[in-house]
Design a protein around this motif. Sequence first.
Motif, PDB file in Angstrom:
ATOM      1  N   ILE A   1      47.397  -2.262 -15.243  1.00 51.86           N
ATOM      2  CA  ILE A   1      48.840  -1.532 -16.208  1.00 51.86           C
ATOM      3  C   ILE A   1      49.872  -1.557 -15.447  1.00 51.86           C
ATOM      4  O   ILE A   1      50.449  -1.093 -16.178  1.00 51.86           O
ATOM      5  CB  ILE A   1      47.805  -0.744 -17.160  1.00 51.86           C
ATOM      6  CG1 ILE A   1      48.089   0.481 -16.744  1.00 51.86           C
ATOM      7  CG2 ILE A   1      47.073  -1.486 -18.097  1.00 51.86           C
ATOM      8  CD1 ILE A   1      47.183   1.882 -17.777  1.00 51.86           C
TER       9      ILE A   1
ATOM     10  N   GLU B   1      52.734   3.711 -13.025  1.00 53.64           N
ATOM     11  CA  GLU B   1      53.469   4.560 -13.842  1.00 53.64           C
ATOM     12  C   GLU B   1      52.518   4.113 -15.209  1.00 53.64           C
ATOM     13  O   GLU B   1      53.023   5.680 -15.964  1.00 53.64           O
ATOM     14  CB  GLU B   1      55.165   3.707 -14.492  1.00 53.64           C
ATOM     15  CG  GLU B   1      55.526   3.958 -12.824  1.00 53.64           C
ATOM     16  CD  GLU B   1      56.357   5.504 -12.630  1.00 53.64           C
ATOM     17  OE1 GLU B   1      56.381   5.915 -13.358  1.00 53.64           O
ATOM     18  OE2 GLU B   1      55.953   5.008 -11.954  1.00 53.64           O
ATOM     19  N   ARG B   2      52.119   3.543 -15.565  1.00 56.61           N
ATOM     20  CA  ARG B   2      51.263   3.158 -17.412  1.00 56.61           C
ATOM     21  C   ARG B   2      50.174   4.332 -17.210  1.00 56.61           C
ATOM     22  O   ARG B   2      49.918   5.775 -17.607  1.00 56.61           O
ATOM     23  CB  ARG B   2      51.505   1.967 -17.400  1.00 56.61           C
ATOM     24  CG  ARG B   2      52.595   1.832 -18.611  1.00 56.61           C
ATOM     25  CD  ARG B   2      51.524  -0.053 -19.278  1.00 56.61           C
ATOM     26  NE  ARG B   2      53.029  -0.067 -20.136  1.00 56.61           N
ATOM     27  CZ  ARG B   2      51.954  -0.996 -20.383  1.00 56.61           C
ATOM     28  NH1 ARG B   2      51.689  -2.490 -20.051  1.00 56.61           N
ATOM     29  NH2 ARG B   2      53.681  -2.575 -21.555  1.00 56.61           N
ATOM     30  N   TYR B   3      48.995   3.732 -15.711  1.00 55.84           N
ATOM     31  CA  TYR B   3      48.069   4.247 -15.403  1.00 55.84           C
ATOM     32  C   TYR B   3      48.588   6.378 -15.190  1.00 55.84           C
ATOM     33  O   TYR B   3      47.850   7.190 -16.013  1.00 55.84           O
ATOM     34  CB  TYR B   3      47.391   4.279 -13.867  1.00 55.84           C
ATOM     35  CG  TYR B   3      46.598   4.633 -13.736  1.00 55.84           C
ATOM     36  CD1 TYR B   3      45.326   4.251 -14.930  1.00 55.84           C
ATOM     37  CD2 TYR B   3      46.480   5.826 -13.129  1.00 55.84           C
ATOM     38  CE1 TYR B   3      43.757   5.512 -14.700  1.00 55.84           C
ATOM     39  CE2 TYR B   3      45.707   6.737 -12.119  1.00 55.84           C
ATOM     40  CZ  TYR B   3      43.801   6.156 -13.752  1.00 55.84           C
ATOM     41  OH  TYR B   3      43.378   7.239 -13.000  1.00 55.84           O
TER      42      TYR B   3
ATOM     43  N   ARG C   1      51.058   7.861 -16.544  1.00 51.37           N
ATOM     44  CA  ARG C   1      50.728   8.355 -17.427  1.00 51.37           C
ATOM     45  C   ARG C   1      50.213   8.616 -18.680  1.00 51.37           C
ATOM     46  O   ARG C   1      49.187  10.057 -19.374  1.00 51.37           O
ATOM     47  CB  ARG C   1      52.100   7.487 -18.136  1.00 51.37           C
ATOM     48  CG  ARG C   1      53.288   8.153 -18.106  1.00 51.37           C
ATOM     49  CD  ARG C   1      54.904   7.014 -19.222  1.00 51.37           C
ATOM     50  NE  ARG C   1      54.251   6.146 -20.067  1.00 51.37           N
ATOM     51  CZ  ARG C   1      54.649   5.532 -19.204  1.00 51.37           C
ATOM     52  NH1 ARG C   1      55.804   5.280 -18.353  1.00 51.37           N
ATOM     53  NH2 ARG C   1      54.425   3.678 -19.368  1.00 51.37           N
ATOM     54  N   PHE C   2      49.057   7.820 -18.454  1.00 50.00           N
ATOM     55  CA  PHE C   2      47.743   8.446 -19.338  1.00 50.00           C
ATOM     56  C   PHE C   2      46.499   8.531 -18.558  1.00 50.00           C
ATOM     57  O   PHE C   2      46.133   9.727 -19.842  1.00 50.00           O
ATOM     58  CB  PHE C   2      47.076   6.648 -18.945  1.00 50.00           C
ATOM     59  CG  PHE C   2      45.248   6.742 -19.071  1.00 50.00           C
ATOM     60  CD1 PHE C   2      45.355   6.901 -20.770  1.00 50.00           C
ATOM     61  CD2 PHE C   2      44.522   6.641 -18.030  1.00 50.00           C
ATOM     62  CE1 PHE C   2      43.741   6.896 -21.216  1.00 50.00           C
ATOM     63  CE2 PHE C   2      42.933   7.104 -18.979  1.00 50.00           C
ATOM     64  CZ  PHE C   2      42.438   7.194 -19.992  1.00 50.00           C
TER      65      PHE C   2
END
Length: 88
Positions: free
Chosen positions: A48, A51-53, A55-56
């Motif tokens: 993913i 950046e997405r990781y 945030r998660f």
Amino acid sequence: MNQTILQTLFLDNPEIPVEISSFCNHIPEYVQAELAYNRAARELMDLIGYERYARFEEALTLHMSFEHRAYYLFGLGLRQEVLKGLAG
């Protein structure tokens, strides 16, 4: 009873994270779980993106920190006994 003293003893003690880390690193199952987590995190990040990781992981960490703090504050009856001893 001075709430600042209790805050320092039970929540803001800088020695606690170091001691917990040392303790956990001597538990083979913990070390294995940490390695498995790091592998899974790397796989997810590769899928993913960073950046997405990030945030998660930030959201998950915040959520878990509140839950862990609640468990810590509830204590297993030990906290109540300590507070009674300090007040008594």
